[in-house]
Design an enzyme around this catalytic site. Structure first.
Site, PDB file in Angstrom:
ATOM      1  CB  SER A  50      -1.261  10.564  -0.605  1.00  0.00           C
ATOM      2  OG  SER A  50      -0.156  10.232   0.221  1.00  0.00           O
ATOM      3  CG  ASP A  82      -0.723   5.857   3.367  1.00  0.00           C
ATOM      4  OD1 ASP A  82      -0.584   5.035   4.113  1.00  0.00           O
ATOM      5  OD2 ASP A  82       0.165   6.859   3.742  1.00  0.00           O
ATOM      6  CG  ASP A 104      -6.790   7.357   8.998  1.00  0.00           C
ATOM      7  OD1 ASP A 104      -7.236   7.199   9.978  1.00  0.00           O
ATOM      8  OD2 ASP A 104      -5.794   8.255   8.755  1.00  0.00           O
ATOM      9  N   GLY A 182       5.942  13.795   8.771  1.00  0.00           N
ATOM     10  CA  GLY A 182       6.776  15.002   8.698  1.00  0.00           C
ATOM     11  C   GLY A 182       8.242  14.897   9.055  1.00  0.00           C
ATOM     12  CG  HIS A 215       1.260   5.242   9.630  1.00  0.00           C
ATOM     13  ND1 HIS A 215       0.774   5.744   8.271  1.00  0.00           N
ATOM     14  CD2 HIS A 215       0.768   3.992   9.508  1.00  0.00           C
ATOM     15  CE1 HIS A 215      -0.120   4.740   7.868  1.00  0.00           C
ATOM     16  NE2 HIS A 215      -0.040   3.718   8.593  1.00  0.00           N
ATOM     17  N   GLY A 217       7.768   7.215   9.240  1.00  0.00           N
ATOM     18  CA  GLY A 217       9.196   6.655   9.129  1.00  0.00           C
ATOM     19  C   GLY A 217      10.323   7.565   8.753  1.00  0.00           C
ATOM     20  CB  THR A 218      10.281  10.788   7.009  1.00  0.00           C
ATOM     21  OG1 THR A 218       9.788  10.523   5.542  1.00  0.00           O
ATOM     22  CG2 THR A 218      11.492  12.224   6.883  1.00  0.00           C
ATOM     23  CG  ASN A 237       3.177   3.802   5.705  1.00  0.00           C
ATOM     24  OD1 ASN A 237       3.454   2.402   5.662  1.00  0.00           O
ATOM     25  ND2 ASN A 237       2.025   3.990   6.003  1.00  0.00           N
ATOM     26  CB  VAL A 238       9.664   5.915   3.690  1.00  0.00           C
ATOM     27  CG1 VAL A 238      10.575   7.042   3.583  1.00  0.00           C
ATOM     28  CG2 VAL A 238      10.037   4.890   4.720  1.00  0.00           C
TER      29      VAL A 238
HETATM   30 ZN   LIG Z   1       0.581   7.655   7.606  1.00  0.00          ZN
END
Ligand SMILES: [Zn+2]
Length: 291
Positions: A50, A82, A104, A182, A215, A217-218, A237-238
């Site tokens: 990030s 990211d 972004d 999240g 985006h 992934g968690t 993305n994790v």
């Molecule tokens: Zn993301």
């Protein structure tokens, strides 16, 4: 091999229906752990940071560690910035040696998103072999996941997605399809698979041109992950999961060894836990053996 941009490894992934994990790191030990896991699995890899950790540690430090690890590894590895909302910082990271930059501007108006994304694309392509990721629509936090997933206007519109890609020249594309950042509050988050498939078909139906990014992934159930790969997802993305593992493993180690004062052992415990989790993700994404 070794130092690559995201697009080249994602095109291969999309062609052969697997995906590459973009694993979030905040320090050097995590970077090592992620690389070790990918080497063990012989998988291509995207390391992502990030904006905040890249500023805290320093983008040059991030790049120096990345290049050192990547040049010694027998697998292709990309370093990805990211969710950067600041065009100047995108350019600075491109100059420093990141090999994929995400601008972004998804919170801006559609036209402003195009303007900013195109400016970063033009810059990155002029300074090196750097791919750029753009986002259209809202990838929410999990608090708003259901609301956003049910709001047509918050998700990426397929016709606009094609126009966005054409006008910006972006290399890889993150359409909002209802995934969130999240830990999902439900076991079955509402995800618009059909929208993902349609966008993929419209962009990549005649050969992979602009691979798609997922985006949030968690916590996605494994069958969702497989379905999203089927629908064109080539990068997952994790982030949140790895942050939790880092903190939980560190806490557990310290709690179990309260009389020990050896920082290296704390780092090793966290590194082992992250390596294990990343290995599991690589298996789910189907990228093992694809380096
Ligand atoms: Zn993301």
């Amino acid at each position: 091999m070794s130092v690559v941009n995201a697009k080249e490894i994602m095109v291969e992934a999309a062609k052969h229906k697997y995906a590459i994990g973009a694993f979030n790191v905040t320090n050097i030990h995590q970077m090592e752990a992620v690389v070790e896991a990918a080497v063990e699995k012989n998988s291509p890899l995207i390391i992502q940071t990030s904006v905040k950790p890249s500023k805290v540690l320093g983008r040059q430090v991030m790049v120096a560690v990345y290049r050192t690890l990547a040049e010694a590894a027998p697998i292709p590895i990309c370093l990805h910035l990211d969710h950067c909302t600041d065009m100047d910082y995108c350019k600075k990271c491109a100059d420093a040696g990141y090999t994929n930059i995400m601008i972004d501007a998804s919170k801006q108006t559609y036209d402003e998103n195009i303007r900013q994304t195109k400016e970063v694309v033009d810059y990155c392509h002029s300074v090196g072999d750097i791919s750029v990721e753009g986002e259209l629509g809202t990838v929410s936090g999990v608090e708003d996941q259901i609301k956003v997933a049910e709001d047509e206007a918050a998700l990426a519109n397929p016709v606009q997605a094609v126009e966005f890609v054409e006008r910006t020249g972006v290399d890889i594309f993150a359409p909002a399809i209802g995934t969130a950042h999240g830990v999902y509050k439900t076991k079955n988050p509402k995800i618009d698979f059909e929208r993902m498939g349609k966008i993929h078909q419209m962009l990549n139906g005649n050969g992979i041109k602009v691979p798609l990014v997922v985006h949030g992934g968690t916590g996605l159930p494994e069958d969702y992950i497989k379905k999203l790969i089927e629908m064109g997802g080539a990068k997952f993305n994790v982030s949140t999961e790895l942050k939790h593992i880092l903190i939980d493993a560190t806490y557990t180690y310290i709690a179990d060894h309260r009389d020990e004062y050896d920082p290296g052992k704390i780092d090793a415990a966290a590194r082992d836990a992250i390596r294990h989790a990343v290995g599991h993700w690589i298996d789910m994404l189907g990228s093992a053996g694809k380096a």
